[in-house]
Motif scaffolding. Structure first.
Motif, short mmCIF file in Angstrom:
data_model
loop_
_atom_site.label_atom_id
_atom_site.label_comp_id
_atom_site.label_asym_id
_atom_site.label_seq_id
_atom_site.Cartn_x
_atom_site.Cartn_y
_atom_site.Cartn_z
N PHE A 88 0.84 -1.21 0.00
CA PHE A 88 0.00 0.00 0.00
C PHE A 88 0.87 1.26 0.00
O PHE A 88 0.57 2.23 -0.71
N VAL A 89 1.93 1.23 0.80
CA VAL A 89 2.81 2.40 0.92
C VAL A 89 3.59 2.63 -0.38
O VAL A 89 3.65 3.75 -0.90
N VAL A 90 4.17 1.57 -0.91
CA VAL A 90 5.00 1.69 -2.11
C VAL A 90 4.16 2.13 -3.31
O VAL A 90 4.56 3.02 -4.08
N LEU A 91 2.99 1.52 -3.48
CA LEU A 91 2.17 1.87 -4.63
C LEU A 91 1.53 3.25 -4.47
O LEU A 91 1.09 3.83 -5.46
N GLY A 92 1.49 3.76 -3.26
CA GLY A 92 1.02 5.12 -3.06
C GLY A 92 2.07 6.17 -3.39
O GLY A 92 1.78 7.36 -3.35
N GLY A 93 3.27 5.72 -3.70
CA GLY A 93 4.33 6.65 -4.06
C GLY A 93 5.23 7.03 -2.91
O GLY A 93 6.21 7.75 -3.09
N MET A 94 4.93 6.59 -1.69
CA MET A 94 5.70 6.91 -0.49
C MET A 94 5.79 8.42 -0.26
O MET A 94 5.59 9.21 -1.17
N ARG A 95 6.03 8.80 0.96
CA ARG A 95 6.23 10.20 1.38
C ARG A 95 4.94 11.01 1.31
O ARG A 95 4.69 11.83 2.18
N LYS A 96 4.13 10.86 0.29
CA LYS A 96 2.88 11.61 0.16
C LYS A 96 1.76 10.88 0.88
O LYS A 96 1.28 9.84 0.42
N MET A 97 1.35 11.39 2.03
CA MET A 97 0.30 10.74 2.81
C MET A 97 -1.01 10.66 2.04
O MET A 97 -1.73 9.66 2.11
#
Length: 358
Positions: free
Chosen positions: A290-299
């Protein structure tokens, strides 16, 4: 809105403040949309059942992002902190259900207690773990999660008028003499915990997610958060500028553990039976995806990606064999889009043009 200073236009809000404002507005729109859909009477039982777990996974994902995205460290211990929070909160709620009958008092205390206990474990595990980097840190945090799961999977907790019985041996429990009239089993080994109050609701979980977002976004924009990101980008330069890298990363790690434990409490209070086997490494990998596919850093992106990726398999259940194929294609597309330089450049130009108009 802009003001003119010395012949130049200076924005009233910084870039970080604008991003936070957009995130808050997005969350408010989502909440209103869901509430209107529920009020319309068209929401089915399956949709209602997805609301609380979606909030739980969003909270777990944004908390892990503090370590993976903000700190730049690969952690696979998210399930372990969720497990600690879940069992701590459940035990507290079961033991105090009679004495604290008001759920609006008992449940917030359980949430805080589960988060604090998980944060304490996060601090203890962070002391040796944060001295490692890369794959070594990932392996140790993965081992930590598996150890926590195994401990709770073999833990027996019972109470009677004679006191508290705690053991990790089924034989020891069988040999122990309990008072038959007052005996009460709380944790039953691999069978887990049953009878946890179903206190988790969409409104409560959504409020907790919003509070977590406010805390994390302000942490990222604080002096300590900038120190964490400076150490992520260049550890040597950050240390040369006087940044205490270990303390900065420890702060992010403990804060991540706290909200991971809170996610576990919310998760536990939505189940009739809580078992430790549910917090295995597959759950840690899922949250990391979930974190990686969200692009990381951008909540904000992580909130969106988690909601889509968790709800999508259930929404496609009617397609039977094809739903997982479609799910896999969506994962690949999201990964390509989030890591494509041309797409990122286009998105940045669009953001700059929108900022220029406001």
């Amino acid at each position: 809105m802009k003001t003119k200073t010395a012949g130049r236009k200076t924005p009233l809000l910084s870039r970080e403040a604008k991003d936070r404002t957009i995130t808050y507005i997005m969350m408010a729109v989502i909440f209103v949309a869901v509430q209107l859909y529920l009020a319309s009477g068209q929401a089915g039982r399956s949709f209602r059942g997805l609301l609380v777990p979606t909030c739980v996974y969003i909270l777990a994902a944004i908390s892990l992002n503090l370590v993976v995205g903000v700190s730049g460290e690969l952690s696979l211990g998210a399930a372990g902190f969720m497990c600690i929070g879940a069992f701590t909160g459940s035990v507290f709620s079961i033991l105090t259900e009679a004495s604290i009958s008001n759920a609006f008092i008992r449940f917030p205390v359980a949430i805080l207690l589960g988060g604090v206990v998980a944060a304490v474990f996060g601090f203890l595990i962070g002391i040796p773990v944060l001295r490692l980097r890369g794959d070594y840190l990932a392996i140790v945090t993965l081992a930590f999660g598996e150890i926590i799961k195994s401990v709770f999977n073999n833990l027996y907790l019972s109470i009677d008028k004679n006191g508290v019985f705690l053991s990790m041996s089924a034989e020891a429990k069988a040999a122990h003499v309990f008072d038959a009239e007052t005996k009460r089993d709380i944790i039953k080994g691999a069978q887990g915990i049953t009878g946890t109050p179903r206190d988790s609701t969409f409104v409560i979980c959504f409020i907790v997610v919003c509070i977590a977002l406010v805390v994390m976004l302000n942490f990222m924009d604080s002096k300590q958060g900038r120190a964490v990101m400076a150490a992520r980008d260049n550890r040597i330069a950050a240390e040369a500028m006087g940044v205490n890298v270990t303390r900065a990363k420890m702060t992010a790690f403990v804060l991540s553990a706290f909200f991971g434990g809170v996610a576990g409490v919310l998760y536990a209070h939505n189940l009739s039976t809580l078992q430790a086997v549910k917090f295995d490494y597959n759950l840690s990998i899922l949250i990391l995806v979930f974190v990686v596919l969200g692009g990381m850093r951008k909540m904000r992106n992580i909130v969106i990606s988690t909601a889509i990726l968790y709800i999508l398999p259930e929404a496609l259940r009617a397609l039977n064999d094809y739903r997982m194929l479609i799910y896999a294609i969506v994962l690949i597309v999201m990964m390509i889009v989030n890591n494509n330089a041309a797409v990122k450049a286009t998105a940045e130009k669009l953001r700059d043009s929108l900022r220029a108009r406001t």
